[in-house]
Design an enzyme around this catalytic site. Sequence first.
Site, short mmCIF file in Angstrom:
data_model
loop_
_atom_site.label_atom_id
_atom_site.label_comp_id
_atom_site.label_asym_id
_atom_site.label_seq_id
_atom_site.Cartn_x
_atom_site.Cartn_y
_atom_site.Cartn_z
N HIS A 15 -9.86 51.84 -12.85
CA HIS A 15 -8.57 51.45 -13.00
C HIS A 15 -7.91 51.22 -11.59
O HIS A 15 -7.97 52.45 -11.08
CB HIS A 15 -7.44 51.93 -13.83
CG HIS A 15 -6.05 51.32 -13.69
ND1 HIS A 15 -5.91 50.15 -14.48
CD2 HIS A 15 -5.01 51.45 -13.01
CE1 HIS A 15 -4.61 49.54 -14.35
NE2 HIS A 15 -4.09 50.40 -13.69
N CYS A 16 -7.82 50.28 -10.73
CA CYS A 16 -7.14 50.14 -9.34
C CYS A 16 -5.83 50.04 -9.31
O CYS A 16 -5.11 49.03 -9.68
CB CYS A 16 -7.64 48.89 -8.77
SG CYS A 16 -7.43 48.98 -7.06
N PRO A 17 -5.25 51.27 -8.77
CA PRO A 17 -3.71 51.09 -8.67
C PRO A 17 -3.06 50.13 -7.64
O PRO A 17 -2.22 49.91 -7.65
CB PRO A 17 -3.22 52.64 -8.39
CG PRO A 17 -4.55 53.30 -7.75
CD PRO A 17 -5.82 52.48 -8.39
N GLY A 20 -3.48 46.90 -9.38
CA GLY A 20 -2.95 47.22 -10.67
C GLY A 20 -3.76 46.45 -11.95
O GLY A 20 -3.06 46.06 -12.82
N THR A 21 -5.31 46.52 -11.87
CA THR A 21 -5.91 46.13 -12.95
C THR A 21 -7.13 47.01 -13.05
O THR A 21 -7.34 47.84 -12.24
CB THR A 21 -6.52 44.60 -12.50
OG1 THR A 21 -7.25 44.66 -11.26
CG2 THR A 21 -5.44 43.59 -12.05
#
Length: 180
Positions: A15-17, A20-21
Amino acid sequence: VSTQSTWGVQRFDHHCPWTGTCVGLRNYRYFFGFIYSVLFLALFVGAFCVVDIVSWMDEEREGGLPAAFLRGASHSHYISFAVMSFCLAIAFTLGSLVAYHTYLMKSGETTHEEITGVYRTAQGNPFNQGYWQNFLHLCWYPAPPSQIRQHFSATSTQPTQLLELTDDEEQEEAEMEVFH
């Protein structure tokens, strides 16, 4: 990462902060391109800041950089130095991230698989087809179709998304078909 955020993500990577996905099979190529392009942007901007600072130092040859700073440089040179420092920090951290994801692409693994050690067995990684084929699958071949079917309601013209969950064996078979 909660289980809910990984529902419906084939070959979940992470999950890439920043975006946001969840990054997985269908959008990994875009994440890969994003980190490469931001790295090259940081290097490009940093290089032009270096050119600005070097040209300013050439104009102020008498004492070099410390004497030029003491004589009072314009604010644009201080800004160039600050931006160059920021770009160097970004390039270092993103360079490490790009190197890590290039390694993952080379080995055909996801971040999640590498961290959990899923394929540290005698059978090895079934998704690893060698560096060149892994690269082609990531960057050149079309993304597989979505497993989320869209249905139309009788009362609405807007589609609603329904997720068809399959058991683990069917999921692995579907993923293997994409890579062969």
